[in-house]
Motif scaffolding. Structure first.
Motif, short mmCIF file in Angstrom:
data_model
loop_
_atom_site.label_atom_id
_atom_site.label_comp_id
_atom_site.label_asym_id
_atom_site.label_seq_id
_atom_site.Cartn_x
_atom_site.Cartn_y
_atom_site.Cartn_z
N LEU A 1 0.91 -1.20 -0.05
CA LEU A 1 -0.03 0.18 -0.27
C LEU A 1 1.02 1.24 -0.13
O LEU A 1 0.42 2.55 -0.07
CB LEU A 1 -0.93 0.01 0.94
N ARG A 2 1.80 1.43 0.47
CA ARG A 2 2.98 3.10 0.22
C ARG A 2 3.51 2.58 -0.66
O ARG A 2 4.45 3.78 -0.94
CB ARG A 2 4.14 2.42 1.56
N ASP A 3 3.21 1.39 -2.06
CA ASP A 3 4.54 1.80 -3.18
C ASP A 3 2.90 2.35 -4.34
O ASP A 3 1.90 1.46 -4.23
CB ASP A 3 4.63 0.35 -3.55
N TRP B 1 -10.15 5.92 -1.77
CA TRP B 1 -10.27 4.76 -1.97
C TRP B 1 -9.17 3.94 -2.41
O TRP B 1 -8.80 4.24 -3.28
CB TRP B 1 -11.88 4.60 -2.89
N PRO B 2 -8.92 2.68 -1.18
CA PRO B 2 -8.29 1.77 -2.15
C PRO B 2 -8.47 1.31 -3.52
O PRO B 2 -9.42 1.16 -3.58
CB PRO B 2 -7.90 1.02 -0.93
N GLY B 3 -7.63 2.12 -4.67
CA GLY B 3 -7.75 0.48 -5.93
C GLY B 3 -8.40 2.19 -6.64
O GLY B 3 -9.00 1.48 -7.77
N ARG C 1 -5.86 11.49 -5.46
CA ARG C 1 -4.74 10.69 -5.06
C ARG C 1 -4.48 10.65 -3.71
O ARG C 1 -4.78 11.66 -2.71
CB ARG C 1 -3.55 11.23 -5.73
N TYR C 2 -4.26 9.68 -2.97
CA TYR C 2 -4.21 9.94 -1.31
C TYR C 2 -3.14 10.41 -0.76
O TYR C 2 -2.06 10.56 -0.98
CB TYR C 2 -4.18 8.04 -0.64
N ASP C 3 -4.06 11.67 0.56
CA ASP C 3 -3.13 12.68 1.00
C ASP C 3 -3.29 12.07 2.83
O ASP C 3 -4.64 12.09 2.96
CB ASP C 3 -3.11 13.99 0.67
N PHE D 1 -11.37 8.25 5.85
CA PHE D 1 -10.90 9.01 7.29
C PHE D 1 -10.02 8.07 7.86
O PHE D 1 -10.09 6.80 8.49
CB PHE D 1 -11.78 9.18 7.87
N HIS D 2 -8.99 8.08 7.74
CA HIS D 2 -8.20 7.18 8.64
C HIS D 2 -7.61 7.09 10.58
O HIS D 2 -7.60 5.87 10.77
CB HIS D 2 -6.69 7.77 8.61
N ASP D 3 -8.81 8.41 11.05
CA ASP D 3 -7.93 8.27 12.53
C ASP D 3 -8.56 7.44 13.02
O ASP D 3 -7.61 7.07 14.63
CB ASP D 3 -8.37 9.58 13.42
N ASP E 1 -7.84 4.12 12.73
CA ASP E 1 -6.99 3.25 13.01
C ASP E 1 -5.99 3.47 13.16
O ASP E 1 -5.07 2.68 14.01
CB ASP E 1 -6.74 3.65 11.25
N ASP E 2 -5.41 4.68 12.75
CA ASP E 2 -3.83 5.16 13.37
C ASP E 2 -3.25 5.45 14.56
O ASP E 2 -3.43 4.87 15.75
CB ASP E 2 -4.27 6.72 13.53
N ASN E 3 -4.68 5.62 15.72
CA ASN E 3 -4.82 5.16 16.65
C ASN E 3 -5.40 4.75 18.64
O ASN E 3 -5.10 4.48 18.50
CB ASN E 3 -6.01 7.13 17.37
N GLY F 1 2.98 -11.12 5.01
CA GLY F 1 1.53 -10.67 6.23
C GLY F 1 2.12 -10.15 7.30
O GLY F 1 3.21 -9.72 7.33
N GLU F 2 1.48 -10.11 8.05
CA GLU F 2 1.78 -9.38 9.19
C GLU F 2 1.33 -9.47 10.53
O GLU F 2 1.04 -11.32 11.23
CB GLU F 2 0.52 -7.74 9.54
N LYS F 3 0.89 -9.36 11.66
CA LYS F 3 1.11 -10.12 13.11
C LYS F 3 0.05 -10.43 13.13
O LYS F 3 0.04 -12.12 13.72
CB LYS F 3 1.50 -9.59 14.17
P1 AMP Z 1 -3.35 -1.32 7.50
O1 AMP Z 1 -3.65 -0.28 8.98
O2 AMP Z 1 -2.23 -1.47 8.13
O3 AMP Z 1 -4.84 -1.76 7.59
O4 AMP Z 1 -3.33 0.66 6.89
C1 AMP Z 1 -4.18 1.64 7.08
C2 AMP Z 1 -3.35 2.23 6.54
O5 AMP Z 1 -3.48 2.47 4.91
C3 AMP Z 1 -4.34 4.19 6.59
O6 AMP Z 1 -3.54 4.53 7.74
C4 AMP Z 1 -3.26 5.10 5.21
O7 AMP Z 1 -2.20 5.60 6.06
C5 AMP Z 1 -3.64 3.92 4.25
N1 AMP Z 1 -4.59 4.06 3.34
C6 AMP Z 1 -5.54 4.20 3.23
N2 AMP Z 1 -6.44 4.59 2.49
C7 AMP Z 1 -5.04 4.31 0.82
C8 AMP Z 1 -5.17 5.12 0.14
N3 AMP Z 1 -6.09 4.96 -0.95
N4 AMP Z 1 -4.16 5.25 -1.01
C9 AMP Z 1 -3.23 4.49 0.03
N5 AMP Z 1 -2.93 4.89 1.31
C10 AMP Z 1 -4.17 4.18 2.44
#
Ligand code: AMP
Ligand code: ZN
Ligand code: ZN
Length: 404
Positions: free
Chosen positions: A102-104, A135-137, A152-154, A185-187, A189-191, A263-265
């Motif tokens: 997702l970061r590429d 939105w992803p994709g 574009r995602y910011d 909106f991502h908030d 998830d981050d927190n 994969g992840e944890k």
């Molecule tokens: P995760 O919690 O690892 O499953 O992924 C969440 C993260 O996905 C978010 O914090 C964003 O940084 C990233 N993300 C969400 N939507 C997008 C998007 N459309 N393009 C790129 N990164 C995204």
């Protein structure tokens, strides 16, 4: 005879004009990692209003694995993850060694990874202009695979800027105005990752996202569209508490073997090198404590996660709250001091998200049980009265009763 025929022709045109339904407007909003119970904490006055005026489900069941990209793509295609191809946030094509993550941005915009048809494409093919404020994709390079308008995602875009962007789209001239729009909106998830789902910081993120809905409603009222827009609020997955004390070191268990891990944890995909699938599986099975191990071909049907050829031959799913680590990821995990995660079994209630919907098409003050995220795509098709793809996994039968 000719006169009679043309009379009926004009009568038909006239009555069709009278009975023609205006094209709906739908906003599909995702709050990342907003667990099903976050809207029940007494801190969401705007979501409470949405519930009263519309439909709320006790939870939204995601698909496995309960990660961001796979589930946003399930929502928008109506497909299980092994069918739409985005099998994780980070994965590898084992035939070419190419990586999707997702970061590429280059990979994320490359249509070759994405199977299935996103709703915006289904809609645009059938004359509905669409837009995406993230939105992803949605940023795929091929012109027919992205919505007409997209951003574009910011990660740092202020919430009000996103809402104002959507309001601007809704004020475009009729012939170029989008009728289907996504927002993200991502908030939460981050927190949730940093402080855990029961933290004060998550409660602040919940309140802040609730006020985004308040701001959106205010702006919709200002442009006189409040009563003509359907709003569907969803999340991609929930969140659960984790602890550095609840770790399983896979590297220790698989000492002496040669393998690749993705994969992840909460879940891992393992590809033993050479012909060691059975021996690696047997060792993992012998130590199966706080996790479950499956051979891909024997993954229980209820996960819907065995058909995609990019899924490695062995899948390990941690028990809720446990983390699968390697020597190096354990160090990182301890340094990061994360308190929450998701990605676990999608049937675990902690992994479930939120579903609230209001607007002219939805029943009022209607509460229902759990609904499935793959059913949102056929629901959208029904609202717009367009034909869904025939190869989806979602079913209107499981969700259509929430419409008027
Ligand atoms: P995760 O919690 O690892 O499953 O992924 C969440 C993260 O996905 C978010 O914090 C964003 O940084 C990233 N993300 C969400 N939507 C997008 C998007 N459309 N393009 C790129 N990164 C995204
Ligand atoms: Zn997410
Ligand atoms: Zn997350």
């Amino acid at each position: 005879m000719k006169k009679i025929l043309s009379f009926y022709f004009y009568l038909f045109i006239f009555t069709s004009f009278l009975t023609a339904q205006p094209k709906p407007y739908v906003l599909l909003i995702s709050f990342d990692g907003f667990r099903w119970d976050y809207a029940n904490r007494g801190i969401t006055p705007n979501l409470d209003k949405m519930k009263q005026n519309g439909v709320s489900a006790s939870s939204l069941q995601p698909a496995f694995p309960t990660k961001t990209f796979p589930n946003h793509y399930s929502i928008i295609t109506g497909m299980y993850i092994d069918h739409h191809g985005i099998i994780a946030n980070h994965f590898i094509n084992p035939f070419t060694d190419e990586v999707y993550k997702l970061r590429d941005t280059n990979a994320v915009r490359n249509s070759k990874w994405y199977l299935g048809e996103p709703f915006w494409t289904t809609a645009e093919r059938q004359g509905i202009i669409s837009a995406s404020y993230f939105w992803p994709g949605s940023e795929q390079r091929l012109s027919y695979r992205h919505p007409t308008y997209f951003e574009r995602y910011d990660h740092h875009r202020p919430h009000k800027t996103s809402v104002n962007g959507v309001i601007n789209w809704l004020q475009l001239p009729q012939n170029v105005r989008p009728h289907f729009i996504t927002l993200y909106f991502h908030d939460t998830d981050d927190n949730g990752h940093k402080y855990g789902p029961n933290s004060q910081q998550v409660n602040s993120a919940i309140s802040s996202l609730d006020s985004v809905i308040g701001y959106l409603n205010k702006k919709l009222t200002e442009i006189k569209m409040k009563d003509s827009v359907d709003i569907i609020l969803v999340s991609d997955h929930g969140m659960t508490e984790i602890s550095p004390k609840k770790v399983i070191n896979i590297e220790k268990i698989l000492k002496g073997f040669n393998y690749k891990i993705e994969g992840e944890k909460p879940f891992l995909l393992i590809k033993p090198r050479g012909y060691q699938i059975d021996s690696v599986y047997n060792v993992l099975k012998k130590h199966e404590n706080h996790y479950k191990v499956y051979k891909r071909a024997e993954m229980p049907d209820y996960f819907h996660y065995s058909e995609n050829p990019f899924i490695f031959p062995i899948i390990v799913v941690a028990d809720l709250g446990w983390s699968l680590v390697t020597n190096s990821s354990l160090k990182k995990f301890i340094n990061q001091n994360s308190k929450g995660n998701h990605g676990y079994d999608n049937h675990q209630l902690d992994m479930h998200g939120v579903f609230i919907a209001t607007g002219p098409h939805f029943k009022k003050n209607y509460r229902t049980g759990t609904v499935w995220n793959i059913d949102i795509y056929p629901l959208l098709c029904k609202i717009f009265n367009i034909i869904p793809r025939s190869n989806i996994d979602g079913k209107l039968d499981r969700i259509g009763f929430i419409l008027k």
